[in-house]
Structures are given as structure tokens and as C-alpha cells.
Design a protein around this motif. Structure first.
Motif, PDB file in Angstrom:
ATOM      1  N   MET A   6       0.856  -1.179   0.000  1.00  0.00           N
ATOM      2  CA  MET A   6       0.000   0.000   0.000  1.00  0.00           C
ATOM      3  C   MET A   6       0.892   1.229   0.000  1.00  0.00           C
ATOM      4  SD  MET A   6      -3.343   0.389   0.723  1.00  0.00           S
ATOM      5  CE  MET A   6      -4.409   0.605   2.126  1.00  0.00           C
ATOM      6  N   ALA A  36       1.214   8.867   8.445  1.00  0.00           N
ATOM      7  CA  ALA A  36       0.951   8.204   7.166  1.00  0.00           C
ATOM      8  C   ALA A  36      -0.510   8.441   6.777  1.00  0.00           C
ATOM      9  CB  ALA A  36       1.225   6.707   7.278  1.00  0.00           C
ATOM     10  N   ARG A  39      -4.734  10.190   2.112  1.00  0.00           N
ATOM     11  CA  ARG A  39      -5.492  11.318   1.571  1.00  0.00           C
ATOM     12  C   ARG A  39      -4.689  12.626   1.573  1.00  0.00           C
ATOM     13  NH1 ARG A  39     -11.053  10.831   1.996  1.00  0.00           N
ATOM     14  NH2 ARG A  39     -10.951  12.620   0.622  1.00  0.00           N
ATOM     15  N   THR A  42      -6.257  16.117   1.384  1.00  0.00           N
ATOM     16  CA  THR A  42      -7.032  16.705   2.487  1.00  0.00           C
ATOM     17  C   THR A  42      -6.162  17.517   3.461  1.00  0.00           C
ATOM     18  OG1 THR A  42      -6.785  14.806   3.986  1.00  0.00           O
ATOM     19  CG2 THR A  42      -8.664  14.756   2.456  1.00  0.00           C
ATOM     20  N   LYS A 127      -4.068   2.094  15.680  1.00  0.00           N
ATOM     21  CA  LYS A 127      -3.545   0.717  15.648  1.00  0.00           C
ATOM     22  C   LYS A 127      -2.018   0.733  15.613  1.00  0.00           C
ATOM     23  CE  LYS A 127      -7.546  -1.202  13.232  1.00  0.00           C
ATOM     24  NZ  LYS A 127      -8.250  -0.018  12.645  1.00  0.00           N
ATOM     25  N   GLY A 131       0.584   1.959   9.303  1.00  0.00           N
ATOM     26  CA  GLY A 131       1.182   3.278   9.129  1.00  0.00           C
ATOM     27  C   GLY A 131       2.291   3.528  10.134  1.00  0.00           C
ATOM     28  N   THR A 136      -2.457  12.151  11.124  1.00  0.00           N
ATOM     29  CA  THR A 136      -2.832  13.557  11.023  1.00  0.00           C
ATOM     30  C   THR A 136      -4.344  13.675  10.957  1.00  0.00           C
ATOM     31  OG1 THR A 136      -2.521  15.646   9.911  1.00  0.00           O
ATOM     32  CG2 THR A 136      -2.540  13.695   8.512  1.00  0.00           C
ATOM     33  N   VAL A 138      -7.925  15.347  10.052  1.00  0.00           N
ATOM     34  CA  VAL A 138      -8.697  16.211   9.154  1.00  0.00           C
ATOM     35  C   VAL A 138     -10.175  15.970   9.451  1.00  0.00           C
ATOM     36  CG1 VAL A 138      -9.105  16.866   6.752  1.00  0.00           C
ATOM     37  CG2 VAL A 138      -6.854  15.980   7.417  1.00  0.00           C
ATOM     38  N   SER A 142     -12.602  13.073   7.624  1.00  0.00           N
ATOM     39  CA  SER A 142     -12.427  11.746   8.196  1.00  0.00           C
ATOM     40  C   SER A 142     -13.368  11.572   9.380  1.00  0.00           C
ATOM     41  CB  SER A 142     -10.976  11.570   8.661  1.00  0.00           C
ATOM     42  OG  SER A 142     -10.921  10.516   9.605  1.00  0.00           O
TER      43      SER A 142
END
Ligand code: A2H
Length: 255
Positions: A6, A36, A39, A42, A127, A131, A136, A138, A142
Motif C-alpha cells: 500500500m 501516514a 489522503r 485533504t 492501531k 502506518g 494527522t 482532518v 475523516s
């Protein structure tokens, strides 16, 4: 999860001002919390940064030209060491071992957002194995971010528990970034209200909100802020990522 790695965009958020006690041994080098995201488009709407109070993080020395020290999970640092970010492949030079609470309430300077300073705040659902462990926030786009943001806004004892002062939360508001037909210009706020989401632990409703916004946001969303205003999200996602990378404010990261 799909097949193959990913691709994330790492967003560098610089610790502004005095380093917290546990990071003082870093000295004069610039320290970044690294988030990480899937998006990058955003990032104009960042209002804060999330860390999990009880989770373990490290600070490590990168090989970047500015002498940058990054803060993230050791797992992510190890991945980065295989992606050309440390002096020796596979080797992580750990500068400090931390828990989230050690870096709570830090003032950060983050790229693209109109907020000059944002703060690290607690999110309890982060989790360990995804990442960088730094996320971060938003809240306009989100549902997870907006739910955690509202938990802090609504509950003074929750702020107090993690030593978060009012000025780190109360003055901040979600920023319109993307217009999604039928969901307005702050789709997470719209869905939180519509589905009557109660908290960041409201798993099923948050999943529903994510399902209702994710694909629609990507395929039908139109930017309403910044230099790409008026353009479709799917046409500018890569451009925003490139802009961050070219400015030294972002990196591409795989896992
Ligand atoms: B996204 P995927 Cl605006 N624990 O970035 C929990 N969540 C994490 C995480 C972790 N360890 N690491 C990253 N994430 C979040 C922006 C965003 C994101 C928006 C809308 C949706 C969205 C701002 N937060 O994600 O499971 C990060 O939040 C929807 C899933 O790898 C990252 O992108 O797909 C996303 O989850 C990565 O989740």
C-alpha cells in the motif's frame, strides 16, 4: 486489504519550540512527527495530530539532508530503513524511546493547513500495526478524526486526563476542503450528525460513515481550497502528493 504494498504519503509535522523532556537529547536537530495518510489532498484541513497515549514510539535519526529526526513506531522506522531513509539499510539509529503521553500537547507546524500551529492530541483507536502510529487529523473529511475531535471538544475531563489545555482544542474548527455532491463540503461532519455518532468508539457507525464517504469523496469530490480549487480529487491527489514531496514536507512510504 488488497494485494501488494500500500502506498502512503508521509506528512512531516515539525515540532515547534522547545522539545519535550524525553526528546531533549536530540539537541538542535529538527524533530518531526511523521503521519501516514492515504489522503494527501485533504492536508489543507489539518487541525491537529493524533498519537495514542499508551503506545510506544521512537525517535530515530534519518539520513535526510536536514539531519531530520523522525518520531513514529519502531515498526514503521524499520520499514523506512528498508526504503532508503537511514544511513544503513535495515538499521535504525534510535535516539529516544517514548510513549504517546510523552509527546502529548506538542505544538507542531504542519504543511498546507491554514492553521499556523496545531497540537498533538490523544486518539485511543490508533492501531500499532498500521502506518506510523502517528495520524494527522482532518475532521472535515475523516469520520474517525471528527469523532475523536468532538470527544475532546465536548468532554473537559477527557482533555484533563491527558493534560490537554482548552486552547489546544477549543479554537479549532473543521475546515472545508472537498465538496462531495450530496454530502456537502465537510462530509465527515455531515455523516457524524446524520448517523448520530456518539464517540470515537462507535465502531459500526464509523464504519458506515467511512463507507458512505470514501468512494464518493474520491470519484465525485471537488477541491474547494488551495491551488487546485475547482478540480476533481481523483485528478489532483497525485499532484498534491508531489507538491509535498518536492517541498521536502512529505515522503512516499510503502507497507
Ligand atoms: B487517513 P488504511 Cl481525511 N491507526 O488520513 C488508525 N488509523 C490510521 C493509522 C493507524 N495506525 N494510520 C493511519 N490511519 C488513518 C486522512 C484521512 C484518512 C481522511 C479520510 C479518511 C482516511 C486524515 N486522517 O482514512 O486502513 C489515516 O487517516 C480512511 C481509512 O491503511 C490514513 O488515511 O486504509 C488511513 O487511516 C489509513 O488506513
Amino acid at each position: 486489504e488488497g494485494v501488494g504494498p500500500m502506498e502512503y504519503t508521509i506528512v512531516k509535522m515539525k515540532v515547534a519550540g522547545k522539545l519535550p523532556q524525553k526528546l531533549q537529547k536530540v539537541g538542535n536537530k529538527p524533530v518531526f512527527l511523521v503521519a501516514a495518510t492515504l489522503r494527501p489532498e485533504t492536508m489543507y484541513g489539518q487541525t491537529n495530530c493524533w498519537v495514542r497515549p499508551d503506545m510506544r514510539y521512537i525517535a530515530f535519526q534519518t539520513n535526510l539532508p536536514g539531519g531530520d529526526v523522525f518520531v513514529c513506531t519502531e515498526r514503521a522506522a524499520r520499514n523506512m530503513s528498508y526504503q532508503g531513509l537511514t544511513a544503513t539499510e535495515g538499521k535504525v539509529d534510535i535516539v529516544a524511546e517514548l510513549i504517546g503521553q510523552d509527546i502529548m500537547g506538542l505544538a507542531l507546524s504542519a504543511p498546507l493547513t491554514s492553521n499556523k500551529v496545531i497540537y498533538t492530541l490523544p486518539m485511543l483507536t490508533i492501531k500499532e500495526d498500521k502506518g506510523t502510529g502517528v495520524v494527522t487529523s482532518v475532521p472535515s473529511d475523516s469520520p474517525d478524526d471528527y469523532a475523536a475531535f468532538m470527544d475532546l471538544k465536548k468532554k473537559q475531563p477527557f482533555r484533563e486526563k491527558y493534560s490537554i489545555s482548552d486552547e489546544m482544542v477549543i479554537p479549532f474548527e473543521p475546515i472545508p476542503v472537498i465538496d462531495v455532491p450530496g454530502l456537502g463540503n465537510m462530509c465527515a461532519v455531515y455523516l457524524y450528525d446524520k448517523l448520530k455518532i456518539q464517540s470515537q468508539n462507535d465502531k459500526e457507525k464509523l464504519l458506515e460513515a467511512k463507507e458512505q464517504s470514501y468512494l464518493k469523496g474520491f470519484y465525485e469530490g471537488v477541491m474547494c481550497v488551495g491551488p487546485f480549487s475547482g478540480k476533481k480529487v481523483q485528478d489532483v491527489k497525485k499532484d498534491v502528493q508531489k507538491q509535498l514531496v518536492d517541498a521536502g514536507q512529505g515522503l512516499i512510504y510503502y507497507e
